[in-house]
Structures are given as structure tokens and as C-alpha cells.
Design a protein around this motif. Sequence first.
Motif, PDB file in Angstrom:
ATOM      1  N   CYS A   1       0.861  -1.183   0.000  1.00 32.18           N
ATOM      2  CA  CYS A   1       0.000   0.000   0.000  1.00 32.18           C
ATOM      3  C   CYS A   1       0.898   1.234   0.000  1.00 32.18           C
ATOM      4  CB  CYS A   1      -0.897  -0.009   1.245  1.00 32.18           C
ATOM      5  SG  CYS A   1      -1.664   1.581   1.596  1.00 32.18           S
TER       6      CYS A   1
ATOM      7  N   CYS B   1       0.385   3.206   3.664  1.00 33.24           N
ATOM      8  CA  CYS B   1       0.832   2.657   4.954  1.00 33.24           C
ATOM      9  C   CYS B   1       1.985   1.652   4.791  1.00 33.24           C
ATOM     10  CB  CYS B   1      -0.331   2.025   5.711  1.00 33.24           C
ATOM     11  SG  CYS B   1      -0.880   0.462   5.000  1.00 33.24           S
TER      12      CYS B   1
ATOM     13  N   CYS C   1      -7.445  -0.957   1.547  1.00 28.25           N
ATOM     14  CA  CYS C   1      -6.254  -1.541   2.166  1.00 28.25           C
ATOM     15  C   CYS C   1      -6.686  -2.158   3.505  1.00 28.25           C
ATOM     16  CB  CYS C   1      -5.207  -0.463   2.402  1.00 28.25           C
ATOM     17  SG  CYS C   1      -3.854  -0.994   3.467  1.00 28.25           S
TER      18      CYS C   1
ATOM     19  N   SER D   1      -5.042  -2.744   6.093  1.00 29.18           N
ATOM     20  CA  SER D   1      -4.488  -2.184   7.323  1.00 29.18           C
ATOM     21  C   SER D   1      -4.813  -0.712   7.525  1.00 29.18           C
ATOM     22  CB  SER D   1      -2.986  -2.456   7.438  1.00 29.18           C
ATOM     23  OG  SER D   1      -2.326  -1.935   6.347  1.00 29.18           O
ATOM     24  N   CYS D   2      -4.790   0.120   6.453  1.00 34.72           N
ATOM     25  CA  CYS D   2      -5.100   1.534   6.703  1.00 34.72           C
ATOM     26  C   CYS D   2      -6.484   1.934   6.193  1.00 34.72           C
ATOM     27  CB  CYS D   2      -4.020   2.450   6.124  1.00 34.72           C
ATOM     28  SG  CYS D   2      -4.039   2.595   4.335  1.00 34.72           S
TER      29      CYS D   2
HETATM   30 ZN   LIG Z   1      -2.638   0.957   3.598  1.00 38.36          ZN
END
Ligand SMILES: [Zn+2]
Length: 241
Positions: free
Chosen positions: A202, A205, A226, A228-229
Motif C-alpha cells: 500500500c 501505509c 487496504c 491495514s489503513c
Molecule cells: Zn494501507
Amino acid sequence: MNFKEELAKLVVLQEEDTLLYNSIQTIEKTIPEEIAELKDELKVSRSELTNAEEKLKGLQLAKKDKELTLAAKEEAIHKAQTQLYQLKTNKEYQAKLSEIESLKADISSCEELVLKALEGIEAAQEDVNKASDAFKEVEQKFTDEISVLENKAKELNAEIEHKKEKRAGVTKDVDKKILEIYEKLLNKRGGVALAPISNGTCGACYMHVMPQIINSIKMYDELVFCPSCMRILYIHEDLSL
Ligand SMILES: [Zn+2]
């Protein structure tokens, strides 16, 4: 709906919004922080001057005090000298003489103290002058820089208004639902709602993105986030930008 096209529009919008976000950050954060720093600097300089002035004042008062003591001793010696000729016995005369001697010694040390105090006052006056010059300099810098910052803020505000108008021109062509998701992310994610995939990670992040996620982006039948973010992911090369 053509998701590829919508993503391309969002990328253009994000570019505009990044500039807008930076300008707003400058107005709301950077400039007030710089002003606060300048105010602090001025305050420190002001208090250095006040301290120097107070020290000088203290020394002047102490000198005044020593001068009063000196004057009192001088008066006492004058009085003793007058009395000297009225004394009848040799013993009294000798006692008065030794009183005069002792007063003379006192006066001499008092005079020394006054001289020392004068030296201290001279040094303190120099410190006051230096602190005063430094303060004037800081004050001038403060005035100049505040005016620069105020002008910058004025320019930025005009720029922000202009960018907002321009932005409205871009957003009117974006699907309303997608725009809503994008804007929510923009607010929650520090002004960055989109992230390009770069080398399997990504672009916002830097977390690794699984190949199946990349595959689902390539399908272009929904927005892909994404994991995670939570930003909207896109593949730059795929979009005709
Ligand atoms: Zn991300």
C-alpha cells in the motif's frame, strides 16, 4: 458504474485535496504554531530585560542604602570632632579620639562598599542595555514576521476558497456514494483517502497487500480497501491519467 473511471476521477480529486489539505493545515496549524513560537521568544526576551532591570534597581537601592550609612557616619564623626574640644579629662578626650578613629575606619570601608556598588551598577547597566537592544531586535523581528505570517494566511485563505471552487467542479462528476466514502476517509485519514499499489504494498501505509486483493482491484466492480489503513486502493498504471 465504471469503477476504473471513478477511481481515475478520485485520483485527480485526491491531488487537489492534498494541496487543499496542506493549505488548511498551514492555516490551522503551522501558522498558529509559528506565531506562538514568536510570542514565546518575545516573552523570554522581555523577561530577560525585566530581570536585568530589576537587578539594576536592586543594586541602586543597595548603593543608596550604603550612601545613607556613609552620610550618618560622616555626621557622627563631625559631631564627635565638635565634642572633642569640649571634653574636660584626658581620658574622655582619648576615648573620643578612638571613637573618631573607629568611625574613620567605618567610613573608609563604607566608601569602598559604595565604590564596589558603583562598579556593580555599571555592569548591571551594561546588561540592561544589552538586554534592551536584544529585546528591541526580537520585537522588530516579531512585528516583521507576524506581518509576513498574516499576509501568508490571507493569501492562503484566498487560495483555499479558489481551490474549494475548483474542487466543486471536480466532485460534481464523481458518483455520490463513492464521493461520500472518499470524503469520510479523507477526514479520518489525515487528508489521504487513496493509496496506489506500489511493489505489492500500500502506497500510504506500506503494508504488504495480498495478491488476491490486487486481483479484486483489477476486477473494477467495487472499491477495494487496504486491509491495514482502510484507504481506497488503486493501480496507477491501470488508470488512464
Ligand atoms: Zn494501507
